[in-house]
Design a protein around this motif. Sequence first.
Motif, PDB file in Angstrom:
ATOM      1  N   ILE A   1       0.861  -1.188   0.000  1.00 15.47           N
ATOM      2  CA  ILE A   1       0.000   0.000   0.000  1.00 15.47           C
ATOM      3  C   ILE A   1       0.893   1.233   0.000  1.00 15.47           C
ATOM      4  CG2 ILE A   1      -1.765   1.311   1.230  1.00 15.47           C
ATOM      5  CD1 ILE A   1      -2.774  -1.287   2.424  1.00 15.47           C
ATOM      6  N   SER A   2       0.641   2.113  -0.961  1.00 20.12           N
ATOM      7  CA  SER A   2       1.414   3.355  -1.060  1.00 20.12           C
ATOM      8  C   SER A   2       0.475   4.541  -1.183  1.00 20.12           C
ATOM      9  CB  SER A   2       2.342   3.326  -2.284  1.00 20.12           C
ATOM     10  OG  SER A   2       3.354   2.377  -2.134  1.00 20.12           O
ATOM     11  N   GLY A   3       1.021   5.688  -0.905  1.00 25.76           N
ATOM     12  CA  GLY A   3       0.309   6.944  -1.044  1.00 25.76           C
ATOM     13  C   GLY A   3       1.174   8.040  -0.464  1.00 25.76           C
ATOM     14  N   LYS A   4       0.954   9.244  -0.911  1.00 31.06           N
ATOM     15  CA  LYS A   4       1.733  10.379  -0.403  1.00 31.06           C
ATOM     16  C   LYS A   4       1.251  10.746   0.998  1.00 31.06           C
ATOM     17  CE  LYS A   4       2.803  12.022  -4.999  1.00 31.06           C
ATOM     18  NZ  LYS A   4       2.682  13.087  -5.992  1.00 31.06           N
ATOM     19  N   SER A   5       2.018  11.578   1.672  1.00 32.43           N
ATOM     20  CA  SER A   5       1.692  12.017   3.022  1.00 32.43           C
ATOM     21  C   SER A   5       0.280  12.598   3.075  1.00 32.43           C
ATOM     22  CB  SER A   5       2.706  13.075   3.465  1.00 32.43           C
ATOM     23  OG  SER A   5       2.410  13.541   4.745  1.00 32.43           O
ATOM     24  N   GLY A   6      -0.503  12.138   4.053  1.00 35.20           N
ATOM     25  CA  GLY A   6      -1.855  12.663   4.220  1.00 35.20           C
ATOM     26  C   GLY A   6      -2.920  11.875   3.473  1.00 35.20           C
ATOM     27  N   CYS A   7      -2.533  10.773   2.821  1.00 38.18           N
ATOM     28  CA  CYS A   7      -3.504   9.952   2.079  1.00 38.18           C
ATOM     29  C   CYS A   7      -4.122   8.852   2.929  1.00 38.18           C
ATOM     30  CB  CYS A   7      -2.844   9.332   0.847  1.00 38.18           C
ATOM     31  SG  CYS A   7      -2.584  10.516  -0.465  1.00 38.18           S
ATOM     32  N   GLY A   8      -3.593   8.634   4.123  1.00 32.97           N
ATOM     33  CA  GLY A   8      -4.141   7.599   4.993  1.00 32.97           C
ATOM     34  C   GLY A   8      -3.394   6.280   4.917  1.00 32.97           C
ATOM     35  N   ASN A   9      -2.225   6.291   4.303  1.00 32.53           N
ATOM     36  CA  ASN A   9      -1.433   5.080   4.112  1.00 32.53           C
ATOM     37  C   ASN A   9      -1.169   4.327   5.416  1.00 32.53           C
ATOM     38  OD1 ASN A   9       0.234   3.201   2.865  1.00 32.53           O
ATOM     39  ND2 ASN A   9       2.001   4.555   2.814  1.00 32.53           N
ATOM     40  N   THR A  10      -0.659   5.019   6.427  1.00 30.14           N
ATOM     41  CA  THR A  10      -0.319   4.363   7.691  1.00 30.14           C
ATOM     42  C   THR A  10      -1.569   3.822   8.383  1.00 30.14           C
ATOM     43  OG1 THR A  10       1.611   5.794   7.928  1.00 30.14           O
ATOM     44  CG2 THR A  10       0.842   4.671   9.913  1.00 30.14           C
ATOM     45  N   THR A  11      -2.617   4.617   8.432  1.00 29.18           N
ATOM     46  CA  THR A  11      -3.859   4.198   9.095  1.00 29.18           C
ATOM     47  C   THR A  11      -4.468   2.984   8.410  1.00 29.18           C
ATOM     48  OG1 THR A  11      -4.282   6.491   9.751  1.00 29.18           O
ATOM     49  CG2 THR A  11      -6.155   4.973   9.821  1.00 29.18           C
ATOM     50  N   VAL A  12      -4.588   3.046   7.089  1.00 26.71           N
ATOM     51  CA  VAL A  12      -5.198   1.944   6.341  1.00 26.71           C
ATOM     52  C   VAL A  12      -4.332   0.690   6.434  1.00 26.71           C
ATOM     53  CG1 VAL A  12      -5.841   1.146   4.020  1.00 26.71           C
ATOM     54  CG2 VAL A  12      -6.532   3.425   4.798  1.00 26.71           C
ATOM     55  N   SER A  13      -3.020   0.836   6.285  1.00 25.72           N
ATOM     56  CA  SER A  13      -2.114  -0.321   6.377  1.00 25.72           C
ATOM     57  C   SER A  13      -2.218  -0.996   7.736  1.00 25.72           C
ATOM     58  CB  SER A  13      -0.667   0.109   6.117  1.00 25.72           C
ATOM     59  OG  SER A  13      -0.516   0.594   4.811  1.00 25.72           O
ATOM     60  N   THR A  14      -2.265  -0.192   8.787  1.00 21.88           N
ATOM     61  CA  THR A  14      -2.365  -0.721  10.151  1.00 21.88           C
ATOM     62  C   THR A  14      -3.682  -1.473  10.346  1.00 21.88           C
ATOM     63  OG1 THR A  14      -0.978   1.079  10.985  1.00 21.88           O
ATOM     64  CG2 THR A  14      -2.325  -0.096  12.608  1.00 21.88           C
ATOM     65  N   LEU A  15      -4.790  -0.855   9.959  1.00 22.67           N
ATOM     66  CA  LEU A  15      -6.106  -1.490  10.119  1.00 22.67           C
ATOM     67  C   LEU A  15      -6.212  -2.776   9.300  1.00 22.67           C
ATOM     68  CD1 LEU A  15      -8.468   1.633   9.926  1.00 22.67           C
ATOM     69  CD2 LEU A  15      -8.027   0.216  11.940  1.00 22.67           C
ATOM     70  N   LEU A  16      -5.690  -2.763   8.077  1.00 17.30           N
ATOM     71  CA  LEU A  16      -5.766  -3.941   7.222  1.00 17.30           C
ATOM     72  C   LEU A  16      -4.936  -5.087   7.793  1.00 17.30           C
ATOM     73  CD1 LEU A  16      -6.851  -5.222   4.617  1.00 17.30           C
ATOM     74  CD2 LEU A  16      -4.807  -4.336   3.460  1.00 17.30           C
ATOM     75  N   ALA A  17      -3.730  -4.785   8.260  1.00 16.02           N
ATOM     76  CA  ALA A  17      -2.876  -5.826   8.858  1.00 16.02           C
ATOM     77  C   ALA A  17      -3.579  -6.451  10.065  1.00 16.02           C
ATOM     78  CB  ALA A  17      -1.521  -5.245   9.257  1.00 16.02           C
ATOM     79  N   GLU A  18      -4.228  -5.614  10.885  1.00 20.52           N
ATOM     80  CA  GLU A  18      -4.959  -6.124  12.048  1.00 20.52           C
ATOM     81  C   GLU A  18      -6.099  -7.036  11.609  1.00 20.52           C
ATOM     82  OE1 GLU A  18      -6.185  -2.648  14.231  1.00 20.52           O
ATOM     83  OE2 GLU A  18      -4.139  -2.220  14.915  1.00 20.52           O
ATOM     84  N   LYS A  19      -6.867  -6.599  10.613  1.00 18.32           N
ATOM     85  CA  LYS A  19      -8.012  -7.392  10.128  1.00 18.32           C
ATOM     86  C   LYS A  19      -7.571  -8.737   9.578  1.00 18.32           C
ATOM     87  CE  LYS A  19     -12.113  -5.105   9.764  1.00 18.32           C
ATOM     88  NZ  LYS A  19     -13.431  -5.599  10.014  1.00 18.32           N
ATOM     89  N   LEU A  20      -6.431  -8.746   8.871  1.00 16.56           N
ATOM     90  CA  LEU A  20      -5.941  -9.977   8.250  1.00 16.56           C
ATOM     91  C   LEU A  20      -5.130 -10.837   9.215  1.00 16.56           C
ATOM     92  CD1 LEU A  20      -4.791  -8.550   4.800  1.00 16.56           C
ATOM     93  CD2 LEU A  20      -6.784 -10.017   5.242  1.00 16.56           C
ATOM     94  N   GLY A  21      -4.727 -10.250  10.340  1.00 19.40           N
ATOM     95  CA  GLY A  21      -3.899 -10.986  11.289  1.00 19.40           C
ATOM     96  C   GLY A  21      -2.489 -11.233  10.775  1.00 19.40           C
TER      97      GLY A  21
END
Length: 178
Positions: free
Chosen positions: A9-29
Amino acid sequence: MNKEIRIAISGKSGCGNTTVSTLLAEKLGVKLINYTFRQLAAEKGMTLAQVIENAKSDDSYDIFVDNHQVELAKAEPCVLGSRLAVWMLKEADLKVYLYASDDTRAKRILNREGGDLEEIKSFTAMRDSEDSRRYLKLYNIDNNKYDFCDMIIDTANYNPEQIVELILGELKNRKLVD
């Protein structure tokens, strides 16, 4: 999960990259990989400011961080969230690019960090330009060309949880998860 998946997952600063990556990793375990200058500084016993300053004249800092993230991502199922993940992790099962307008990104950065909106817009434009120059120089990557990604999501239209659900839906469609 059906297999050992690796999602970039990529995106420039302020696109939600860190938040989305974190939530997705948690959901997938699976593990979240987001190795940055901050971790490198801690490992080298340096301050973040020292690493950033050194990196201005020594490309080895960027190259190490970028290559180390890929090594970590290849080692186990994961979500690799970084500005260059979709370009660097060639074997990713799904490549997702998160996009947002400059205005949206600046407002999010303002909400996250505070400050002056016009200064944030100016700094973000400078940072984008500097990142693009560096990625082209180091890797011949044009980070404004991401049309090869499996999913391109305008994050202004969704909250982070909705984006994760879109990605999970695509993973299910591809039979990468149950």
